[in-house]
Design a protein around this motif. Structure first.
Motif, PDB file in Angstrom:
ATOM      1  N   CYS A   1       0.856  -1.183   0.000  1.00 15.68           N
ATOM      2  CA  CYS A   1       0.000   0.000   0.000  1.00 15.68           C
ATOM      3  C   CYS A   1       0.898   1.240   0.000  1.00 15.68           C
ATOM      4  N   HIS A   2       0.299   2.395  -0.254  1.00 16.17           N
ATOM      5  CA  HIS A   2       1.065   3.646  -0.307  1.00 16.17           C
ATOM      6  C   HIS A   2       1.882   3.868   0.962  1.00 16.17           C
ATOM      7  N   ALA A   3       1.251   3.643   2.113  1.00 13.48           N
ATOM      8  CA  ALA A   3       1.922   3.904   3.390  1.00 13.48           C
ATOM      9  C   ALA A   3       3.198   3.067   3.526  1.00 13.48           C
TER      10      ALA A   3
ATOM     11  N   ILE B   1       6.729   7.550  -6.685  1.00 10.62           N
ATOM     12  CA  ILE B   1       5.342   7.107  -6.436  1.00 10.62           C
ATOM     13  C   ILE B   1       4.546   7.144  -7.746  1.00 10.62           C
ATOM     14  N   LEU B   2       4.661   8.234  -8.476  1.00 10.62           N
ATOM     15  CA  LEU B   2       3.937   8.350  -9.751  1.00 10.62           C
ATOM     16  C   LEU B   2       4.353   7.246 -10.724  1.00 10.62           C
ATOM     17  N   TYR B   3       5.646   6.980 -10.779  1.00 15.84           N
ATOM     18  CA  TYR B   3       6.148   5.922 -11.660  1.00 15.84           C
ATOM     19  C   TYR B   3       5.553   4.567 -11.247  1.00 15.84           C
ATOM     20  N   LEU B   4       5.585   4.264  -9.947  1.00 17.39           N
ATOM     21  CA  LEU B   4       5.075   2.978  -9.452  1.00 17.39           C
ATOM     22  C   LEU B   4       3.578   2.834  -9.758  1.00 17.39           C
ATOM     23  N   LEU B   5       2.842   3.934  -9.643  1.00 18.81           N
ATOM     24  CA  LEU B   5       1.404   3.907  -9.942  1.00 18.81           C
ATOM     25  C   LEU B   5       1.173   3.713 -11.442  1.00 18.81           C
ATOM     26  N   LYS B   6       1.902   4.502 -12.229  1.00 21.24           N
ATOM     27  CA  LYS B   6       1.714   4.483 -13.684  1.00 21.24           C
ATOM     28  C   LYS B   6       2.023   3.089 -14.246  1.00 21.24           C
ATOM     29  N   GLU B   7       3.076   2.473 -13.724  1.00 19.95           N
ATOM     30  CA  GLU B   7       3.489   1.154 -14.221  1.00 19.95           C
ATOM     31  C   GLU B   7       2.749   0.018 -13.503  1.00 19.95           C
ATOM     32  N   ASN B   8       1.823   0.394 -12.646  1.00 20.39           N
ATOM     33  CA  ASN B   8       0.971  -0.563 -11.922  1.00 20.39           C
ATOM     34  C   ASN B   8       1.741  -1.462 -10.942  1.00 20.39           C
ATOM     35  N   TYR B   9       2.890  -0.985 -10.461  1.00 26.71           N
ATOM     36  CA  TYR B   9       3.589  -1.719  -9.395  1.00 26.71           C
ATOM     37  C   TYR B   9       2.886  -1.444  -8.068  1.00 26.71           C
ATOM     38  N   LEU B  10       2.318  -0.256  -7.995  1.00 32.35           N
ATOM     39  CA  LEU B  10       1.623   0.163  -6.775  1.00 32.35           C
ATOM     40  C   LEU B  10       0.162   0.351  -7.138  1.00 32.35           C
ATOM     41  N   ASN B  11      -0.691  -0.446  -6.495  1.00 31.51           N
ATOM     42  CA  ASN B  11      -2.111  -0.397  -6.803  1.00 31.51           C
ATOM     43  C   ASN B  11      -2.862  -0.669  -5.503  1.00 31.51           C
ATOM     44  N   GLU B  12      -3.417   0.389  -4.942  1.00 33.02           N
ATOM     45  CA  GLU B  12      -4.046   0.302  -3.623  1.00 33.02           C
ATOM     46  C   GLU B  12      -5.212  -0.695  -3.594  1.00 33.02           C
ATOM     47  N   GLU B  13      -5.997  -0.728  -4.673  1.00 31.21           N
ATOM     48  CA  GLU B  13      -7.128  -1.660  -4.684  1.00 31.21           C
ATOM     49  C   GLU B  13      -6.637  -3.104  -4.742  1.00 31.21           C
ATOM     50  N   ARG B  14      -5.653  -3.361  -5.607  1.00 29.05           N
ATOM     51  CA  ARG B  14      -5.108  -4.716  -5.705  1.00 29.05           C
ATOM     52  C   ARG B  14      -4.501  -5.134  -4.364  1.00 29.05           C
ATOM     53  N   PHE B  15      -3.772  -4.193  -3.732  1.00 28.59           N
ATOM     54  CA  PHE B  15      -3.194  -4.483  -2.414  1.00 28.59           C
ATOM     55  C   PHE B  15      -4.300  -4.853  -1.417  1.00 28.59           C
ATOM     56  N   THR B  16      -5.350  -4.036  -1.379  1.00 26.35           N
ATOM     57  CA  THR B  16      -6.436  -4.231  -0.412  1.00 26.35           C
ATOM     58  C   THR B  16      -7.126  -5.571  -0.633  1.00 26.35           C
ATOM     59  N   ARG B  17      -7.394  -5.886  -1.889  1.00 26.16           N
ATOM     60  CA  ARG B  17      -8.053  -7.160  -2.201  1.00 26.16           C
ATOM     61  C   ARG B  17      -7.177  -8.347  -1.805  1.00 26.16           C
ATOM     62  N   SER B  18      -5.899  -8.269  -2.101  1.00 30.41           N
ATOM     63  CA  SER B  18      -5.030  -9.394  -1.785  1.00 30.41           C
ATOM     64  C   SER B  18      -4.840  -9.512  -0.264  1.00 30.41           C
TER      65      SER B  18
ATOM     66  N   LYS C   1      -6.888   0.046   8.034  1.00 24.94           N
ATOM     67  CA  LYS C   1      -6.950   1.467   8.397  1.00 24.94           C
ATOM     68  C   LYS C   1      -5.597   1.926   8.933  1.00 24.94           C
ATOM     69  N   GLN C   2      -4.918   1.042   9.670  1.00 28.21           N
ATOM     70  CA  GLN C   2      -3.580   1.379  10.169  1.00 28.21           C
ATOM     71  C   GLN C   2      -2.621   1.588   9.004  1.00 28.21           C
ATOM     72  N   LYS C   3      -2.920   0.964   7.870  1.00 25.89           N
ATOM     73  CA  LYS C   3      -2.091   1.143   6.674  1.00 25.89           C
ATOM     74  C   LYS C   3      -2.628   2.290   5.820  1.00 25.89           C
ATOM     75  N   GLN C   4      -3.525   3.079   6.402  1.00 26.33           N
ATOM     76  CA  GLN C   4      -4.081   4.280   5.767  1.00 26.33           C
ATOM     77  C   GLN C   4      -4.873   3.998   4.494  1.00 26.33           C
ATOM     78  N   VAL C   5      -5.516   2.834   4.440  1.00 32.71           N
ATOM     79  CA  VAL C   5      -6.401   2.530   3.322  1.00 32.71           C
ATOM     80  C   VAL C   5      -7.770   3.117   3.676  1.00 32.71           C
ATOM     81  N   SER C   6      -8.434   3.745   2.703  1.00 27.95           N
ATOM     82  CA  SER C   6      -9.700   4.430   2.987  1.00 27.95           C
ATOM     83  C   SER C   6     -10.832   3.440   3.280  1.00 27.95           C
ATOM     84  N   ASP C   7     -11.763   3.883   4.128  1.00 32.03           N
ATOM     85  CA  ASP C   7     -12.940   3.080   4.479  1.00 32.03           C
ATOM     86  C   ASP C   7     -13.704   2.642   3.234  1.00 32.03           C
ATOM     87  N   LYS C   8     -13.833   3.600   2.312  1.00 31.62           N
ATOM     88  CA  LYS C   8     -14.611   3.340   1.099  1.00 31.62           C
ATOM     89  C   LYS C   8     -13.985   2.190   0.310  1.00 31.62           C
TER      90      LYS C   8
END
Length: 154
Positions: free
Chosen positions: A25-27, A47-64, A85-92
């Motif tokens: 996750c981002h945190a 961070i932008l590079y990791l997001l753009k190249e899909n190395y960092l994906n908060e939803e994928r992290f949360t699901r896994s 929540k401790q990893k700062q993932v949003s409630d939504k």
């Protein structure tokens, strides 16, 4: 001990590998970046590079994370939610990803843990065994209402 200094590209590669090894996750990535003395612009660029190249994906992290903690560690939704929540993932995001857990599997898990734990309680009255077992399930993060619903059927 002296900190070894890395070039920007070496740091970027280290963080790519950190994300490839296991969903992050981002945190966690930001925490890892603190090991390297980076200026904010460099952090943002990575961070932008990791997001753009899909190395960092908060939803994928949360699901896994949800799948792992439920199907492998046998945690209930409350405990999973608190840890995310401790990893700062949003409630939504957390709520929208709970569909990773099949409702039927969830009820089966409650029954299985209940039966396993209940059968180990020795020398107690019926209601004591039941209340201890419910407390145990709640400590594993299962919701009281859900535990009750599961046993309202029996």
């Amino acid at each position: 001990m002296e900190k070894k200094s890395f070039t920007f590209d070496e740091i970027k590669l280290k963080l790519v590998n950190y994300c490839v090894y296991q969903d992050r996750c981002h945190a966690e990535v930001e925490q890892k970046m603190r090991e390297f003395l980076l200026i904010d612009e460099a952090k943002d660029e990575i961070i932008l590079y990791l997001l753009k190249e899909n190395y960092l994906n908060e939803e994928r992290f949360t699901r896994s994370y949800i799948r792992g903690k439920f199907y492998i560690k046998h945690w209930g939704k409350n405990k999973i939610r608190i840890h995310l929540k401790q990893k700062q993932v949003s409630d939504k995001l957390i709520s929208s990803c709970f569909d990773e857990i099949d409702e039927e599997d969830y009820e089966k898990m409650i029954k299985k843990i209940y039966d396993d734990y209940y059968s180990k309680q020795k020398g107690l009255k019926e209601y004591q065994k039941k209340s201890k077992t419910i407390k145990y399930l709640m400590s594993r993060g299962f919701e009281y209402e859900k535990i009750n619903d599961t046993f309202g059927e029996t």
